[in-house]
Design a protein around this motif. Structure first.
Motif, PDB file in Angstrom:
ATOM      1  N   ALA A 211       0.813  -1.214   0.000  1.00 35.51           N
ATOM      2  CA  ALA A 211       0.000   0.000   0.000  1.00 35.51           C
ATOM      3  C   ALA A 211       0.851   1.270   0.000  1.00 35.51           C
ATOM      4  O   ALA A 211       0.436   2.303  -0.539  1.00 35.51           O
ATOM      5  CB  ALA A 211      -0.929  -0.002   1.218  1.00 35.51           C
ATOM      6  N   SER A 212       2.049   1.199   0.574  1.00 36.24           N
ATOM      7  CA  SER A 212       2.914   2.374   0.642  1.00 36.24           C
ATOM      8  C   SER A 212       3.759   2.558  -0.607  1.00 36.24           C
ATOM      9  O   SER A 212       4.449   3.564  -0.746  1.00 36.24           O
ATOM     10  CB  SER A 212       3.828   2.289   1.872  1.00 36.24           C
ATOM     11  N   GLY A 213       3.730   1.582  -1.509  1.00 36.09           N
ATOM     12  CA  GLY A 213       4.512   1.665  -2.732  1.00 36.09           C
ATOM     13  C   GLY A 213       3.718   2.213  -3.903  1.00 36.09           C
ATOM     14  O   GLY A 213       2.553   2.597  -3.769  1.00 36.09           O
ATOM     15  N   LYS A 214       4.355   2.242  -5.050  1.00 32.93           N
ATOM     16  CA  LYS A 214       3.736   2.755  -6.273  1.00 32.93           C
ATOM     17  C   LYS A 214       4.098   1.836  -7.439  1.00 32.93           C
ATOM     18  O   LYS A 214       4.937   0.936  -7.308  1.00 32.93           O
ATOM     19  CB  LYS A 214       4.214   4.182  -6.562  1.00 32.93           C
ATOM     20  N   PHE A 215       3.486   2.121  -8.592  1.00 32.93           N
ATOM     21  CA  PHE A 215       3.796   1.387  -9.812  1.00 32.93           C
ATOM     22  C   PHE A 215       4.154   2.366 -10.919  1.00 32.93           C
ATOM     23  O   PHE A 215       3.626   3.484 -10.962  1.00 32.93           O
ATOM     24  CB  PHE A 215       2.581   0.552 -10.270  1.00 32.93           C
ATOM     25  N   PHE A 216       5.078   1.956 -11.785  1.00 37.98           N
ATOM     26  CA  PHE A 216       5.279   2.680 -13.033  1.00 37.98           C
ATOM     27  C   PHE A 216       5.264   1.661 -14.160  1.00 37.98           C
ATOM     28  O   PHE A 216       5.358   0.448 -13.920  1.00 37.98           O
ATOM     29  CB  PHE A 216       6.571   3.511 -13.000  1.00 37.98           C
ATOM     30  N   THR A 217       5.122   2.125 -15.372  1.00 38.53           N
ATOM     31  CA  THR A 217       4.969   1.232 -16.514  1.00 38.53           C
ATOM     32  C   THR A 217       6.234   1.210 -17.354  1.00 38.53           C
ATOM     33  O   THR A 217       6.755   2.270 -17.742  1.00 38.53           O
ATOM     34  CB  THR A 217       3.775   1.657 -17.383  1.00 38.53           C
ATOM     35  N   TYR A 218       6.723   0.011 -17.614  1.00 35.35           N
ATOM     36  CA  TYR A 218       7.881  -0.179 -18.487  1.00 35.35           C
ATOM     37  C   TYR A 218       7.452  -1.082 -19.642  1.00 35.35           C
ATOM     38  O   TYR A 218       7.142  -2.245 -19.432  1.00 35.35           O
ATOM     39  CB  TYR A 218       9.038  -0.827 -17.707  1.00 35.35           C
ATOM     40  N   LYS A 219       7.373  -0.513 -20.832  1.00 38.26           N
ATOM     41  CA  LYS A 219       6.982  -1.250 -22.041  1.00 38.26           C
ATOM     42  C   LYS A 219       5.693  -2.044 -21.824  1.00 38.26           C
ATOM     43  O   LYS A 219       5.592  -3.223 -22.155  1.00 38.26           O
ATOM     44  CB  LYS A 219       8.116  -2.176 -22.493  1.00 38.26           C
ATOM     45  N   GLY A 220       4.722  -1.383 -21.225  1.00 39.74           N
ATOM     46  CA  GLY A 220       3.425  -1.990 -21.005  1.00 39.74           C
ATOM     47  C   GLY A 220       3.334  -2.888 -19.783  1.00 39.74           C
ATOM     48  O   GLY A 220       2.281  -3.469 -19.514  1.00 39.74           O
ATOM     49  N   LEU A 221       4.418  -3.013 -19.004  1.00 36.43           N
ATOM     50  CA  LEU A 221       4.462  -3.880 -17.828  1.00 36.43           C
ATOM     51  C   LEU A 221       4.513  -3.029 -16.565  1.00 36.43           C
ATOM     52  O   LEU A 221       5.275  -2.054 -16.482  1.00 36.43           O
ATOM     53  CB  LEU A 221       5.675  -4.801 -17.896  1.00 36.43           C
ATOM     54  N   ARG A 222       3.740  -3.415 -15.573  1.00 35.23           N
ATOM     55  CA  ARG A 222       3.692  -2.670 -14.314  1.00 35.23           C
ATOM     56  C   ARG A 222       4.799  -3.134 -13.374  1.00 35.23           C
ATOM     57  O   ARG A 222       4.926  -4.323 -13.086  1.00 35.23           O
ATOM     58  CB  ARG A 222       2.327  -2.850 -13.639  1.00 35.23           C
ATOM     59  N   ILE A 223       5.587  -2.166 -12.910  1.00 31.73           N
ATOM     60  CA  ILE A 223       6.704  -2.440 -12.013  1.00 31.73           C
ATOM     61  C   ILE A 223       6.440  -1.744 -10.682  1.00 31.73           C
ATOM     62  O   ILE A 223       6.196  -0.537 -10.622  1.00 31.73           O
ATOM     63  CB  ILE A 223       8.038  -1.944 -12.609  1.00 31.73           C
ATOM     64  N   PHE A 224       6.512  -2.520  -9.600  1.00 28.44           N
ATOM     65  CA  PHE A 224       6.286  -1.988  -8.257  1.00 28.44           C
ATOM     66  C   PHE A 224       7.580  -1.407  -7.703  1.00 28.44           C
ATOM     67  O   PHE A 224       8.668  -1.966  -7.905  1.00 28.44           O
ATOM     68  CB  PHE A 224       5.802  -3.113  -7.340  1.00 28.44           C
ATOM     69  N   TYR A 225       7.456  -0.279  -6.980  1.00 26.71           N
ATOM     70  CA  TYR A 225       8.640   0.306  -6.353  1.00 26.71           C
ATOM     71  C   TYR A 225       8.275   1.059  -5.088  1.00 26.71           C
ATOM     72  O   TYR A 225       7.117   1.427  -4.869  1.00 26.71           O
ATOM     73  CB  TYR A 225       9.386   1.223  -7.329  1.00 26.71           C
ATOM     74  N   GLN A 226       9.279   1.259  -4.259  1.00 31.72           N
ATOM     75  CA  GLN A 226       9.188   2.081  -3.058  1.00 31.72           C
ATOM     76  C   GLN A 226      10.127   3.266  -3.220  1.00 31.72           C
ATOM     77  O   GLN A 226      11.230   3.130  -3.745  1.00 31.72           O
ATOM     78  CB  GLN A 226       9.590   1.287  -1.816  1.00 31.72           C
ATOM     79  N   ASP A 227       9.688   4.431  -2.748  1.00 34.45           N
ATOM     80  CA  ASP A 227      10.516   5.638  -2.820  1.00 34.45           C
ATOM     81  C   ASP A 227      10.231   6.468  -1.581  1.00 34.45           C
ATOM     82  O   ASP A 227       9.151   7.042  -1.446  1.00 34.45           O
ATOM     83  CB  ASP A 227      10.184   6.420  -4.101  1.00 34.45           C
TER      84      ASP A 227
END
Length: 288
Positions: free
Chosen positions: A36-52
């Motif tokens: 819940a505290s993380g986010k997603f960004f899209t790489y070539k149509g694929l969702r990548i989860f990350y924390q910042d």
């Protein structure tokens, strides 16, 4: 006798079908909070989860954490707060095929793609021109080596690395001894998809626990968190594809080991000598 075997077969088929459709375990409150505290960004149509996470005010230092196989960025949660007291930004991602990131299949998973995803994440965060400290473990070590190679080439758009800290990982193919299950999965051919479907928590936990030191082994609840991350999005079905990194490491040995020996940035290695996959003393002697 024939009727007996028919009865066993008729019973086994629905039991096997039920086993193969066991739902993934529920996320623990801690793992749910991490997602819940993380986010997603899209790489070539694929969702990548990350924390910042924002950390120390006034510090220019940024650290990017690269996790190991077969787990996720959640590996770092115990030291996360401590890192925010040292760095201005603390960033971690789930590699493609791991954790909460997408797990496409079929897909040709590669270290090169994972390194490109790290670069894309930093562009997404507007940090492509900042000097980055890397902290990596296991599988992440190989991704770090590829990033190091690209940094050495001094090409535009590549990560600018300030320092690198590696921890137990098979950076040298000749001293790396995969576990039996890893060997079967990476080279099993038609057997691999069967093994990935039959894998369960018992097999996973018994296979993973020995790679920890005797005083640092995870609790059963922590192992369940790891297993929940793997089962998320049917990640157990891509483990054999992810393990191709072992073969890639052998193929690109000169590229990735050469990167370690030919750069002038600070490089540090944290090594637990009871590692059964990268055993002492041959691993440490080769590193030195």
């Amino acid at each position: 006798m024939r009727e007996w075997w028919v009865q066993v077969g008729l019973l086994a088929v629905p039991l096997l079908a039920a086993y193969l459709h066991i739902p993934p375990p529920q996320l623990s409150p801690a793992l749910h909070a991490w997602k819940a505290s993380g986010k997603f960004f899209t790489y070539k149509g694929l969702r990548i989860f990350y924390q910042d996470s924002a950390g120390v005010v006034g510090s220019p230092e940024i650290v990017v954490l690269l996790h190991g196989f077969p787990t996720s960025s959640y590996d770092w949660y115990k030291i996360w707060e401590g890192l925010t007291l040292r760095f201005h930004r603390v960033i971690a991602l789930d590699f493609l095929g791991f954790g909460f990131s997408d797990k496409p299949r079929p897909h040709h998973y590669s270290i090169f793609e994972q390194a490109s995803i790290v670069e894309a994440l930093l562009r997404h965060l507007g940090l492509q021109n900042r000097r980055i400290n890397l902290l990596s473990h296991d599988y992440g070590d190989i991704v770090a080596q590829e990033l190091l190679y690209r940094y050495k080439q001094n090409r535009s758009g590549r990560l600018t690395i300030k320092s690198l800290c590696l921890s137990n990982g098979g950076i040298f193919p000749e001293t790396h001894h995969p576990l039996l299950l890893q060997k079967l999965l990476k080279d099993g051919g038609v057997l691999s998809p069967i093994l990935t479907r039959l894998m369960n928590f018992f097999v996973f936990s018994r296979g993973l626990t020995p790679v920890f030191g005797p005083y640092t082994r995870p609790s059963e609840s922590e192992l369940w968190d790891m297993w929940a991350g793997i089962r998320n999005n049917d990640g157990n079905l891509v483990i054999d594809s992810l393990l191709q990194y072992i073969n890639q490491r052998q193929k690109f040995k000169r590229r990735w080991v050469g990167a370690l020996t030919s750069v002038n940035i600070p490089i540090h290695f944290i090594y637990g000598p009871l590692d059964p996959v990268n055993p002492y003393p041959e691993f440490l002697e080769l590193y030195r």
